[in-house]
Structures are given as structure tokens and as C-alpha cells.
Design a protein around this motif. Structure first.
Motif, PDB file in Angstrom:
ATOM      1  N   SER A   8       0.834  -1.225   0.000  1.00  0.00           N
ATOM      2  CA  SER A   8       0.000   0.000   0.000  1.00  0.00           C
ATOM      3  C   SER A   8       0.860   1.263   0.000  1.00  0.00           C
ATOM      4  N   THR A   9       2.012   1.233  -0.697  1.00  0.00           N
ATOM      5  CA  THR A   9       2.920   2.388  -0.590  1.00  0.00           C
ATOM      6  C   THR A   9       2.413   3.638  -1.303  1.00  0.00           C
ATOM      7  N   ALA A  10       1.665   3.472  -2.407  1.00  0.00           N
ATOM      8  CA  ALA A  10       1.242   4.660  -3.170  1.00  0.00           C
ATOM      9  C   ALA A  10      -0.155   4.460  -3.743  1.00  0.00           C
ATOM     10  N   HIS A  11      -0.248   4.304  -5.090  1.00  0.00           N
ATOM     11  CA  HIS A  11      -1.581   4.234  -5.731  1.00  0.00           C
ATOM     12  C   HIS A  11      -2.270   2.882  -5.545  1.00  0.00           C
ATOM     13  N   THR A  12      -1.486   1.803  -5.315  1.00  0.00           N
ATOM     14  CA  THR A  12      -2.068   0.455  -5.324  1.00  0.00           C
ATOM     15  C   THR A  12      -2.256  -0.120  -3.925  1.00  0.00           C
ATOM     16  N   PHE A  13      -3.443  -0.709  -3.689  1.00  0.00           N
ATOM     17  CA  PHE A  13      -3.605  -1.567  -2.516  1.00  0.00           C
ATOM     18  C   PHE A  13      -3.675  -2.986  -3.041  1.00  0.00           C
ATOM     19  N   GLY A  39      -1.951  14.641  -9.875  1.00  0.00           N
ATOM     20  CA  GLY A  39      -1.142  13.519  -9.384  1.00  0.00           C
ATOM     21  C   GLY A  39      -1.854  12.805  -8.247  1.00  0.00           C
ATOM     22  N   ILE A  40      -1.129  11.884  -7.595  1.00  0.00           N
ATOM     23  CA  ILE A  40      -1.725  11.148  -6.474  1.00  0.00           C
ATOM     24  C   ILE A  40      -1.855  12.099  -5.285  1.00  0.00           C
ATOM     25  N   HIS A  41      -3.064  12.258  -4.786  1.00  0.00           N
ATOM     26  CA  HIS A  41      -3.237  13.008  -3.546  1.00  0.00           C
ATOM     27  C   HIS A  41      -3.195  11.959  -2.433  1.00  0.00           C
ATOM     28  N   PRO A  42      -2.185  12.044  -1.527  1.00  0.00           N
ATOM     29  CA  PRO A  42      -2.011  10.960  -0.543  1.00  0.00           C
ATOM     30  C   PRO A  42      -3.266  10.642   0.260  1.00  0.00           C
ATOM     31  N   ARG A  43      -4.010  11.700   0.663  1.00  0.00           N
ATOM     32  CA  ARG A  43      -5.200  11.433   1.481  1.00  0.00           C
ATOM     33  C   ARG A  43      -6.286  10.739   0.661  1.00  0.00           C
ATOM     34  N   GLU A  44      -6.441  11.195  -0.591  1.00  0.00           N
ATOM     35  CA  GLU A  44      -7.459  10.563  -1.455  1.00  0.00           C
ATOM     36  C   GLU A  44      -7.085   9.106  -1.742  1.00  0.00           C
ATOM     37  N   ALA A  45      -5.795   8.869  -1.994  1.00  0.00           N
ATOM     38  CA  ALA A  45      -5.350   7.491  -2.269  1.00  0.00           C
ATOM     39  C   ALA A  45      -5.562   6.615  -1.037  1.00  0.00           C
ATOM     40  N   SER A  46      -5.313   7.182   0.149  1.00  0.00           N
ATOM     41  CA  SER A  46      -5.492   6.363   1.363  1.00  0.00           C
ATOM     42  C   SER A  46      -6.967   6.052   1.575  1.00  0.00           C
ATOM     43  N   ARG A  47      -7.853   7.018   1.204  1.00  0.00           N
ATOM     44  CA  ARG A  47      -9.305   6.743   1.306  1.00  0.00           C
ATOM     45  C   ARG A  47      -9.684   5.600   0.376  1.00  0.00           C
ATOM     46  N   HIS A  48      -9.091   5.628  -0.813  1.00  0.00           N
ATOM     47  CA  HIS A  48      -9.333   4.531  -1.770  1.00  0.00           C
ATOM     48  C   HIS A  48      -8.933   3.199  -1.136  1.00  0.00           C
ATOM     49  N   HIS A  49      -7.738   3.181  -0.514  1.00  0.00           N
ATOM     50  CA  HIS A  49      -7.234   1.938   0.079  1.00  0.00           C
ATOM     51  C   HIS A  49      -8.174   1.443   1.193  1.00  0.00           C
ATOM     52  N   ILE A  50      -8.664   2.395   1.989  1.00  0.00           N
ATOM     53  CA  ILE A  50      -9.578   2.009   3.079  1.00  0.00           C
ATOM     54  C   ILE A  50     -10.839   1.368   2.485  1.00  0.00           C
ATOM     55  N   LEU A 153      19.193  12.437  -9.078  1.00  0.00           N
ATOM     56  CA  LEU A 153      19.546  13.494  -8.126  1.00  0.00           C
ATOM     57  C   LEU A 153      18.320  14.335  -7.774  1.00  0.00           C
ATOM     58  N   ASP A 154      17.242  14.175  -8.562  1.00  0.00           N
ATOM     59  CA  ASP A 154      16.033  14.955  -8.248  1.00  0.00           C
ATOM     60  C   ASP A 154      14.787  14.076  -8.412  1.00  0.00           C
ATOM     61  N   ILE A 155      14.009  14.266  -9.494  1.00  0.00           N
ATOM     62  CA  ILE A 155      12.789  13.465  -9.639  1.00  0.00           C
ATOM     63  C   ILE A 155      13.118  12.100 -10.252  1.00  0.00           C
ATOM     64  N   THR A 156      12.210  11.146 -10.076  1.00  0.00           N
ATOM     65  CA  THR A 156      12.427   9.804 -10.646  1.00  0.00           C
ATOM     66  C   THR A 156      11.985   9.807 -12.112  1.00  0.00           C
ATOM     67  N   ILE A 157      12.362   8.744 -12.835  1.00  0.00           N
ATOM     68  CA  ILE A 157      11.937   8.623 -14.239  1.00  0.00           C
ATOM     69  C   ILE A 157      10.400   8.528 -14.318  1.00  0.00           C
ATOM     70  N   GLY A 158       9.778   7.855 -13.356  1.00  0.00           N
ATOM     71  CA  GLY A 158       8.307   7.753 -13.341  1.00  0.00           C
ATOM     72  C   GLY A 158       7.673   9.118 -13.142  1.00  0.00           C
ATOM     73  N   MET A 168       0.271  17.734 -19.920  1.00  0.00           N
ATOM     74  CA  MET A 168      -0.382  17.640 -21.234  1.00  0.00           C
ATOM     75  C   MET A 168      -1.867  17.273 -21.074  1.00  0.00           C
ATOM     76  N   GLY A 169      -2.298  17.117 -19.815  1.00  0.00           N
ATOM     77  CA  GLY A 169      -3.720  16.835 -19.556  1.00  0.00           C
ATOM     78  C   GLY A 169      -4.070  15.360 -19.498  1.00  0.00           C
ATOM     79  N   PHE A 170      -3.067  14.470 -19.481  1.00  0.00           N
ATOM     80  CA  PHE A 170      -3.362  13.025 -19.413  1.00  0.00           C
ATOM     81  C   PHE A 170      -3.660  12.636 -17.965  1.00  0.00           C
ATOM     82  N   ALA A 171      -4.295  11.470 -17.824  1.00  0.00           N
ATOM     83  CA  ALA A 171      -4.529  10.938 -16.474  1.00  0.00           C
ATOM     84  C   ALA A 171      -3.289  10.151 -16.045  1.00  0.00           C
ATOM     85  N   SER A 172      -2.916  10.306 -14.778  1.00  0.00           N
ATOM     86  CA  SER A 172      -1.753   9.591 -14.235  1.00  0.00           C
ATOM     87  C   SER A 172      -2.147   8.143 -13.915  1.00  0.00           C
ATOM     88  N   PRO A 173      -1.288   7.156 -14.059  1.00  0.00           N
ATOM     89  CA  PRO A 173       0.090   7.212 -14.552  1.00  0.00           C
ATOM     90  C   PRO A 173       0.130   7.332 -16.081  1.00  0.00           C
TER      91      PRO A 173
END
Ligand code: AMP
Ligand code: MG
Length: 329
Positions: A8-13, A39-50, A153-158, A168-173
């Protein structure tokens, strides 16, 4: 022995049952979908997981035809990841372990990607490229730990792909969509910054430049150029790490390993170094419970160690090179 793994680290439970031979008996998961352009809103994603955790857990048992009586140990993702999301997995793990009196094993999520990828591909002592929403790291195993031979050194490739896609207006990921747009390009390369420092990479300038470039170029060509530039940076660093470490196996794991162009570039680099190339099967490239179950299984079988329910906390920042891995040579 059967292990239940909870991710349950991020978007997936996800919940999965794995046996001691590495057979994945079930793999049940559901991912939080952010609104288009965000992007992923941590609180919204956690609600999804619950909301989904109970069904996902029950489905992991029923699809394997098993009950909690058959489960010997429980593994859960302790970190790194988004705090609110991690806490849902930890609560589920603590509740199940406490109620059913099962040993509880915390797992480093990045280690889970590597261990499952090695088991599924048969790579035994590879140079690993871990490329996901949360990681961009090159690693080799030495003296009980995975050692970093290069990282972002900064953001990840993902994040590069997802942040560009969202702009560009796409849905993540957005990685899959960028890959398919790049495939429709005529191969017109637009100049973008290529930043490799030592054996580390930096993507934030590339992200800004790609967003600017999209204002005056065809989106397909910008996606193509973004992939060519960022993947060539990774391939250069991988090639240097192969020369330095002399490893004869290379393994790519994490959600971005689903990209065929990246695999193609890495395969060419491996050919030049007489090195065998392995890629985690696409089905298990993204986050899943099986990576946690398999890692917890190996940890428990080699050390016999588990944690008390009261100590089963979360670690939002937990570097992989701080984790002792007792079961590898
Ligand atoms: P993970 O964090 O391991 O679940 O991986 C998620 C990341 O993989 C996201 O950043 C996605 O955009 C990325 N991803 C998924 N499929 C692809 C693909 N075909 N090409 C590039 N990136 C991808
Ligand atoms: Mg991951």
C-alpha cells in the motif's frame, strides 16, 4: 509455508498469497485513479485503500481457495512511500496478525520489486535498474546489502513521465500513453537537455524543457524525444556500471520496466557487455502484494525474525541501501 503480502505504498492496494517455492497463489489489487491532469493526492489514495482493502484481502484468499488458517506469516510494506497510504496497509497487517496470531514481517518496498523480479526471471546476481514512480536506482548486491551505483539526483523517471503527461492533460500514470504517442512519431528528435553527472542522472531540467517544447512541436515528437533522451541517460549510466562491476546479468524492475523502448536500449547495452538481460514480467512490473509476500517469506525463512504488532509502524523514507538482506550470498 504460505505468506500473505500486503502492499500500500502509493496508488495500489494489493494482497497476494505466495508459497515457499515462489508460486504466486493469488494476486488481488486495485489502484487509485487520480483525476485527469492531477497527481496522487495521498489522502485521497489512502481513502481509496480504506474502501477497497477488505474486498482485496478477501479476494486474495478466495481466488487461492484458502483461508487465514492456511496462512503462516504476514508481510507488509513498511516503506518507503506515502504516509497515509502506508498506514492503511500497516493497520490491515497489524489487525490480521494480532487477531489470527501470525508472525508479522515488515518489508522494504524497493527490495520487494527486486526480489520478486529476480525470482520470476531467474536472475541470480544482477546489476539492477529499479525504475518506478518512487525510484530510479542502479544497484548491485555486495556484503549483505544492495549498493547504489547511480540514482536520480532529483525526480524519478516515473515522475518525469507522469508530470510531463499531466501537464499535457493526461490521467496519471502516464508512461503507457507517452510510449504509445512516441510510437506514432516520425522520429523527429527535438533537442532536450541530457544530464548525467558521474553515474547519477537528473530529470528536472528535462521535464521543464519538454513542457516548453510541447508548445511549439508535435506532441508525438516531444514524447519520442523525451523517451529517447531520458532512456539514453539511463542506458549510459547502466553501461558504465556494467563496465565497473563486471556483472554478467542485468535486471530491470519497477513500473517503467513495462516500456519496450527502454528495454530495447538496455538490451543493446547488455549485448555490448556480453551480459544477459532480464525484465520483470509486465504483470508484476508495477506495485503488487506478491513482491511483499515473497520478500517477507525469504526474510522470515532465513532469519526467523518478525516484529511485535506494536512495533509494526511505517517508514516513509527508508533507503534500500540501509536494509540488511541475510538470505543473499
Ligand atoms: P510503480 O511505482 O512501480 O507502480 O510504477 C509506476 C510508474 O510506471 C508510473 O510512473 C508509470 O507512468 C510508469 N509506467 C507504467 N507503464 C509504463 C510504460 N509503458 N512506459 C513507461 N512508464 C510506464
Ligand atoms: Mg513501486
Amino acid at each position: 509455508m504460505i505468506c500473505l503480502g500486503i502492499e500500500s505504498t502509493a496508488h495500489t492496494f494489493g494482497c497476494s498469497l505466495v508459497d515457499s517455492s515462489g508460486k504466486v497463489l493469488s494476486d488481488s489489487r486495485d489502484a487509485y485513479k487520480a483525476p485527469e491532469g492531477s497527481g496522487i493526492h495521498p489522502r485521497e489514495a489512502s481513502r481509496h485503500h480504506i474502501e477497497v482493502c477488505s474486498d482485496i484481502f478477501l479476494n486474495s484468499l478466495s481466488s487461492a481457495g484458502l483461508s487465514m488458517k492456511d496462512v503462516d506469516i504476514i508481510g507488509y510494506s513498511m516503506g518507503p512511500g506515502l504516509g497515509p497510504c502506508l498506514r492503511v496497509g500497516a493497520v490491515v497487517a497489524r489487525t490480521l496478525a494480532g487477531f489470527h496470531k501470525k508472525p508479522l514481517v515488515p518489508v522494504n518496498h524497493a527490495l520487494g520489486h527486486i526480489e520478486l523480479g529476480s525470482m520470476l526471471t531467474g536472475a541470480s546476481d544482477p546489476l539492477v535498474l529499479l525504475v518506478s514512480g518512487g525510484h530510479t536506482m542502479m544497484l548491485v548486491f555486495s556484503q549483505r546489502r544492495w549498493r547504489v551505483f547511480g540514482e536520480t539526483l532529483d525526480i524519478t523517471i516515473g515522475q518525469l513521465l507522469d508530470q510531463f503527461g499531466r501537464a499535457m492533460g493526461f490521467a496519471s500514470p502516464c508512461g503507457g500513453k507517452i510510449e504509445s504517442l512516441a510510437g506514432q512519431s516520425s522520429g523527429k528528435y527535438t533537442q532536450l537537455p541530457y544530464v548525467v553527472k558521474g553515474n547519477d542522472v537528473s530529470f528536472s531540467g528535462l521535464l521543464t524543457a519538454a513542457k516548453h517544447s510541447a508548445a511549439s512541436n508535435r506532441l508525438e515528437d516531444v514524447c519520442y524525444s523525451l523517451q529517447e533522451t531520458s532512456f539514453a541517460m539511463l542506458a549510459e549510466a547502466i553501461e558504465r556500471a556494467l563496465s565497473f562491476t563486471g556483472r554478467k546479468e542485468m535486471l530491470i524492475v519497477g513500473g517503467v520496466s513495462a516500456n519496450r523502448r527502454l528495454s530495447q536500449m538496455l538490451e543493446s547495452a547488455c549485448e555490448r557487455h556480453n551480459c544477459k538481460f532480464f525484465s520483470c514480467p509486465i504483470k508484476f512490473a508495477g506495485d503488487n502484494g506478491a513482491q511483499i509476500a515473497w520478500t517477507a517469506m525469504q526474510d522470515y525463512q532465513s532469519s526467523g525474525k518478525s516484529v511485535l504488532v506494536k512495533d509494526a509502524t511505517v517508514r516513509q523514507s527508508w533507503r534500500l541501501d540501509l536494509v540488511d538482506v541475510g538470505w543473499r550470498g
